[in-house]
Motif scaffolding. Structure first.
Motif, PDB file in Angstrom:
ATOM      1  N   SER A 138       0.870  -1.182   0.000  1.00 38.32           N
ATOM      2  CA  SER A 138       0.000   0.000   0.000  1.00 38.32           C
ATOM      3  C   SER A 138       0.905   1.230   0.000  1.00 38.32           C
ATOM      4  CB  SER A 138      -0.925   0.008   1.226  1.00 38.32           C
ATOM      5  OG  SER A 138      -0.179   0.261   2.399  1.00 38.32           O
ATOM      6  N   PRO A 139       0.366   2.418  -0.302  1.00 36.04           N
ATOM      7  CA  PRO A 139       1.186   3.627  -0.272  1.00 36.04           C
ATOM      8  C   PRO A 139       1.783   3.897   1.110  1.00 36.04           C
ATOM      9  CG  PRO A 139      -0.829   4.036  -1.490  1.00 36.04           C
ATOM     10  CD  PRO A 139      -0.973   2.684  -0.862  1.00 36.04           C
TER      11      PRO A 139
ATOM     12  N   PRO B 193      -0.362  14.192   0.708  1.00 35.75           N
ATOM     13  CA  PRO B 193      -1.419  13.268   0.345  1.00 35.75           C
ATOM     14  C   PRO B 193      -0.891  12.022  -0.357  1.00 35.75           C
ATOM     15  CG  PRO B 193      -1.368  15.083  -1.195  1.00 35.75           C
ATOM     16  CD  PRO B 193      -0.385  15.412  -0.117  1.00 35.75           C
ATOM     17  N   THR B 194      -1.685  10.930  -0.288  1.00 37.04           N
ATOM     18  CA  THR B 194      -1.362   9.685  -0.981  1.00 37.04           C
ATOM     19  C   THR B 194      -2.557   9.280  -1.839  1.00 37.04           C
ATOM     20  OG1 THR B 194      -2.203   8.294   0.816  1.00 37.04           O
ATOM     21  CG2 THR B 194       0.138   8.922   0.911  1.00 37.04           C
TER      22      THR B 194
ATOM     23  N   ARG C 133       0.707   6.749  -5.442  1.00 35.84           N
ATOM     24  CA  ARG C 133       1.386   8.034  -5.457  1.00 35.84           C
ATOM     25  C   ARG C 133       1.414   8.639  -4.062  1.00 35.84           C
ATOM     26  NH1 ARG C 133      -1.839  11.719  -9.400  1.00 35.84           N
ATOM     27  NH2 ARG C 133      -3.561  10.476  -8.507  1.00 35.84           N
ATOM     28  N   VAL C 134       2.450   9.447  -3.813  1.00 32.93           N
ATOM     29  CA  VAL C 134       2.570  10.186  -2.572  1.00 32.93           C
ATOM     30  C   VAL C 134       3.334  11.468  -2.874  1.00 32.93           C
ATOM     31  CG1 VAL C 134       4.669   8.958  -1.931  1.00 32.93           C
ATOM     32  CG2 VAL C 134       3.325  10.102  -0.153  1.00 32.93           C
TER      33      VAL C 134
ATOM     34  N   VAL D 294       5.916  11.281  -6.125  1.00 30.57           N
ATOM     35  CA  VAL D 294       6.560  10.074  -6.598  1.00 30.57           C
ATOM     36  C   VAL D 294       5.466   9.040  -6.836  1.00 30.57           C
ATOM     37  CG1 VAL D 294       7.042   9.389  -4.203  1.00 30.57           C
ATOM     38  CG2 VAL D 294       8.229   8.260  -6.068  1.00 30.57           C
ATOM     39  N   GLY D 295       5.491   8.419  -8.014  1.00 31.31           N
ATOM     40  CA  GLY D 295       4.507   7.408  -8.356  1.00 31.31           C
ATOM     41  C   GLY D 295       5.182   6.068  -8.625  1.00 31.31           C
ATOM     42  N   VAL D 296       4.608   4.987  -8.101  1.00 32.45           N
ATOM     43  CA  VAL D 296       5.150   3.639  -8.278  1.00 32.45           C
ATOM     44  C   VAL D 296       4.124   2.811  -9.036  1.00 32.45           C
ATOM     45  CG1 VAL D 296       6.007   1.564  -7.150  1.00 32.45           C
ATOM     46  CG2 VAL D 296       6.495   3.817  -6.164  1.00 32.45           C
ATOM     47  N   ALA D 297       4.502   2.402 -10.251  1.00 29.98           N
ATOM     48  CA  ALA D 297       3.634   1.566 -11.087  1.00 29.98           C
ATOM     49  C   ALA D 297       4.012   0.104 -10.880  1.00 29.98           C
ATOM     50  CB  ALA D 297       3.779   1.963 -12.548  1.00 29.98           C
TER      51      ALA D 297
END
Length: 298
Positions: free
Chosen positions: A134-135, A155-156, A184-185, A196-199
């Protein structure tokens, strides 16, 4: 005085120590022609040779006895007691107790630790990457410290529709390569903000291909809210792209006051690099934790 008269002449006997050797060679009795008694001389020579042979044999026997005695002493000494044992042969050590002349040095089975588990294997495929995700697990806490810089966590967001969290050319890249999730966070430091985004993909190959296909226009959508002003919606911002295992991670960094990012605004570059580095560390740590758990489970 006549030398031919008187008692019988003394004969020298080599085997009688008391006999005396004559001062002159014996003559043939009954003859006065001064001719030596060759038979007597030969007999005396043979007697002397025989005596020498007997002395040699006797000396050899004594030498043999001496050698045998030395060997016996050596054997007794090797037994460690210095004395010969008077016990019966049944008291001798068993055959298994006597070292064999052909014995070799003891051999031991090789012992080596099994090769350590590769943490990257556990984040390279959905089949092995089973830990909760999870974020907030990937980016825990309320702030992040990188070196001497402290970033406040904002925010996330978490979505299964990867394209909705991206813009320009990135939505197609994510969709074409099978992105299954986008987290994203946003972090802030002063008037600088970084999303920063994690795909997430099923395989490492898909994530690597997405990274390869991404271009300068492949940008993650910035995330605002919760006290973070909107940023990077019209101004020039800086973005990064990378991947590790089955994860591709992106950053977009800019100013919350709407200013454009230039080459001189090094604080924005640093913030983007810090968050990209932190994303990499968190993904790698995820793999290390799972590898450690698998090793302990055997």
């Amino acid at each position: 005085m006549s030398f031919g008269q008187g008692g019988p002449q003394s004969q020298w006997d080599p085997w009688k120590p008391q006999s005396q050797q004559p001062s002159q060679q014996p003559w043939n009795s009954g003859q006065g022609d001064n001719t030596p008694d060759w038979a007597a001389l030969a007999e005396a020579s043979e007697a002397r040779a025989k005596r020498r042979r007997l002395l040699f044999i006797g000396g050899g026997a004594l030498a043999t006895v001496a050698v045998a005695t030395a060997v016996a002493v050596a054997v007794v000494s090797a037994n460690g007691s210095g004395q010969a044992s008077d016990g019966p042969s049944s008291q001798l050590p068993a055959t298994a107790d006597i070292p064999s002349a052909s014995a070799t040095a003891p051999s031991f089975a090789p012992t080596s630790a099994p090769p350590p588990l590769d943490p990257k294997d556990f984040v390279s495929s959905v089949k092995k990457d089973k830990a909760p995700l999870s974020p907030d697990l990937l980016f825990p806490g309320t702030q992040l410290t990188m070196g001497e810089t402290v970033y406040k966590k904002g925010p996330t967001a978490d979505t299964r529709t990867c394209g909705s969290a991206a813009q320009k050319t990135l939505p197609k890249v994510l969709t074409d390569n099978g992105c299954t999730r986008m987290m994203r966070v946003t972090y802030t430091q002063g008037d600088v903000a970084v999303t920063v985004g994690v795909a997430v993909f099923d395989t490492e190959a898909q994530a690597a291909k997405a990274k390869q296909q991404a271009d300068k226009k492949s940008i993650i959508r910035s995330l605002s809210g919760g006290g973070v002003k909107s940023f990077c919606t019209g101004a020039v911002c800086r973005s990064t792209t990378n991947s590790y295992g089955r994860y591709a991670y992106f950053t977009v960094a800019g100013f919350t006051d709407g200013k454009d990012v230039t080459e001189r605004t090094t604080e924005v570059f640093k913030a983007g690099d810090d968050l990209a580095e932190f994303a990499f560390r968190q993904i790698r740590q995820r793999g290390e934790a799972q590898a450690s758990a698998a090793a302990e489970a055997g």
